[in-house]
Motif scaffolding. Structure first.
Motif, mmCIF file in Angstrom:
data_model
loop_
_atom_site.group_PDB
_atom_site.id
_atom_site.type_symbol
_atom_site.label_atom_id
_atom_site.label_comp_id
_atom_site.label_asym_id
_atom_site.label_seq_id
_atom_site.Cartn_x
_atom_site.Cartn_y
_atom_site.Cartn_z
ATOM 1 N N GLN A 36 6.615 -18.710 15.090
ATOM 2 C CA GLN A 36 7.256 -20.021 15.109
ATOM 3 C C GLN A 36 7.440 -20.469 16.555
ATOM 4 O O GLN A 36 7.953 -19.716 17.380
ATOM 5 C CB GLN A 36 8.618 -19.943 14.429
ATOM 6 N N ALA A 37 7.025 -21.695 16.856
ATOM 7 C CA ALA A 37 7.272 -22.285 18.174
ATOM 8 C C ALA A 37 8.714 -22.770 18.226
ATOM 9 O O ALA A 37 9.273 -23.195 17.212
ATOM 10 C CB ALA A 37 6.322 -23.447 18.410
ATOM 11 N N TYR A 38 9.317 -22.693 19.410
ATOM 12 C CA TYR A 38 10.666 -23.227 19.572
ATOM 13 C C TYR A 38 10.895 -23.633 21.023
ATOM 14 O O TYR A 38 10.221 -23.164 21.940
ATOM 15 C CB TYR A 38 11.730 -22.231 19.120
ATOM 16 N N VAL A 39 11.855 -24.537 21.199
ATOM 17 C CA VAL A 39 12.351 -24.919 22.516
ATOM 18 C C VAL A 39 13.866 -24.817 22.450
ATOM 19 O O VAL A 39 14.494 -25.310 21.512
ATOM 20 C CB VAL A 39 11.937 -26.355 22.906
ATOM 21 N N TRP A 40 14.444 -24.141 23.453
ATOM 22 C CA TRP A 40 15.889 -24.000 23.556
ATOM 23 C C TRP A 40 16.310 -24.491 24.939
ATOM 24 O O TRP A 40 15.605 -24.255 25.932
ATOM 25 C CB TRP A 40 16.301 -22.535 23.397
ATOM 26 N N ALA A 41 17.450 -25.179 25.005
ATOM 27 C CA ALA A 41 17.994 -25.610 26.295
ATOM 28 C C ALA A 41 19.514 -25.607 26.242
ATOM 29 O O ALA A 41 20.111 -25.963 25.226
ATOM 30 C CB ALA A 41 17.503 -27.010 26.647
ATOM 31 N N PHE A 42 20.126 -25.206 27.330
ATOM 32 C CA PHE A 42 21.564 -25.353 27.529
ATOM 33 C C PHE A 42 21.774 -26.776 28.021
ATOM 34 O O PHE A 42 21.010 -27.258 28.861
ATOM 35 C CB PHE A 42 22.038 -24.328 28.564
ATOM 36 N N HIS A 43 22.801 -27.459 27.513
ATOM 37 C CA HIS A 43 22.954 -28.896 27.820
ATOM 38 C C HIS A 43 24.388 -29.198 28.265
ATOM 39 O O HIS A 43 25.153 -29.826 27.538
ATOM 40 C CB HIS A 43 22.582 -29.713 26.585
ATOM 41 N N PRO A 44 24.766 -28.759 29.472
ATOM 42 C CA PRO A 44 26.132 -28.986 29.951
ATOM 43 C C PRO A 44 26.255 -30.331 30.663
ATOM 44 O O PRO A 44 25.666 -30.541 31.713
ATOM 45 C CB PRO A 44 26.335 -27.846 30.946
ATOM 46 N N MET A 45 26.990 -31.235 30.104
ATOM 47 C CA MET A 45 27.169 -32.551 30.708
ATOM 48 C C MET A 45 28.387 -32.514 31.629
ATOM 49 O O MET A 45 29.467 -32.119 31.210
ATOM 50 C CB MET A 45 27.383 -33.584 29.608
ATOM 51 N N MET A 46 28.200 -32.917 32.887
ATOM 52 C CA MET A 46 29.284 -32.877 33.867
ATOM 53 C C MET A 46 29.422 -34.229 34.544
ATOM 54 O O MET A 46 28.417 -34.853 34.908
ATOM 55 C CB MET A 46 29.003 -31.792 34.900
ATOM 56 N N VAL A 87 25.767 -35.703 35.056
ATOM 57 C CA VAL A 87 24.588 -34.931 35.411
ATOM 58 C C VAL A 87 24.572 -33.677 34.545
ATOM 59 O O VAL A 87 25.625 -33.183 34.140
ATOM 60 C CB VAL A 87 24.601 -34.571 36.918
ATOM 61 N N ALA A 88 23.383 -33.171 34.276
ATOM 62 C CA ALA A 88 23.242 -31.898 33.566
ATOM 63 C C ALA A 88 22.082 -31.123 34.178
ATOM 64 O O ALA A 88 21.017 -31.694 34.430
ATOM 65 C CB ALA A 88 22.989 -32.121 32.082
ATOM 66 N N LEU A 89 22.309 -29.847 34.434
ATOM 67 C CA LEU A 89 21.245 -28.905 34.762
ATOM 68 C C LEU A 89 21.050 -28.055 33.526
ATOM 69 O O LEU A 89 22.014 -27.478 33.020
ATOM 70 C CB LEU A 89 21.626 -28.025 35.958
ATOM 71 N N GLU A 90 19.828 -27.972 33.031
ATOM 72 C CA GLU A 90 19.565 -27.388 31.729
ATOM 73 C C GLU A 90 18.507 -26.290 31.794
ATOM 74 O O GLU A 90 17.316 -26.570 31.669
ATOM 75 C CB GLU A 90 19.100 -28.481 30.767
#
Length: 175
Positions: free
Chosen positions: A17-27, A135-138
């Motif tokens: 299974q293909a997947y994409v994961w990202a952390f999404h911290p909005m600051m 801003v978010a660094l992901e």
């Protein structure tokens, strides 16, 4: 202070299974904030452009941090109000990124294994999305955010084999 975030994904089917994961911290953006990426990051690709920001179409490549006169991504300067952009780095060889505030000396630093999370998403909003300034660094394992585009167009995603479990994580240091 350091916080560690660990994740796992188990594929219960017998097919990969293909997947994409990202952390999404909005600051919220504070005066004096700037983004620090590894020196090896010299190019980014756009996913989303909002407002009258002249950064072309999804997938277009631009120089980091200054794609053109009047715009400095690292300084969170999009050259005008009511603009926003979502960017992705090319595959990383170093797993680190930070938001540093030159006025206060504060820093928020992400560290991660670049063999597991080989991409960094960067979201800069200067009012175009809901009037917010954030801003978010992901840290992520692919690009762009939409799985169909990551698999079919950009070919930047991860695979979990049938019956397998993938593990990854990152650390977040606040100083």
């Amino acid at each position: 202070r350091v916080a560690r975030f660990d994740y796992l994904l188990t594929n219960r089917s017998d097919r990969e299974q293909a997947y994409v994961w990202a952390f999404h911290p909005m600051m919220t953006i504070q005066a004096g904030d700037r983004i620090v990426l590894p020196a090896s990051v010299t190019r980014v690709r756009t996913e989303t452009v909002m407002g009258d920001l002249p950064l072309g179409e999804r997938g277009d490549a631009w120089a980091w941090p200054r794609p053109m006169d009047g715009i400095d991504f690292a300084a969170l300067d999009l050259g005008g109000p009511n603009r926003a952009v979502k960017l992705f780095t090319e595959p990383l060889s170093e797993g680190c990124a930070a938001i540093v505030n030159d006025r206060t000396g504060d820093a928020l630093t992400f560290t991660f294994d670049a063999t597991q999370l080989n991409t960094l998403g960067v979201w800069i909003n200067r009012g175009a999305f809901g009037g917010y300034q954030h801003v978010a660094l992901e840290p992520t394992n692919g690009a762009p955010d939409a799985l169909d585009l990551a698999v079919n167009d950009w070919r930047r995603h991860a695979i979990v084999d049938g019956g397998a479990t993938k593990r990854w994580g990152f650390s977040l240091r606040v100083a």
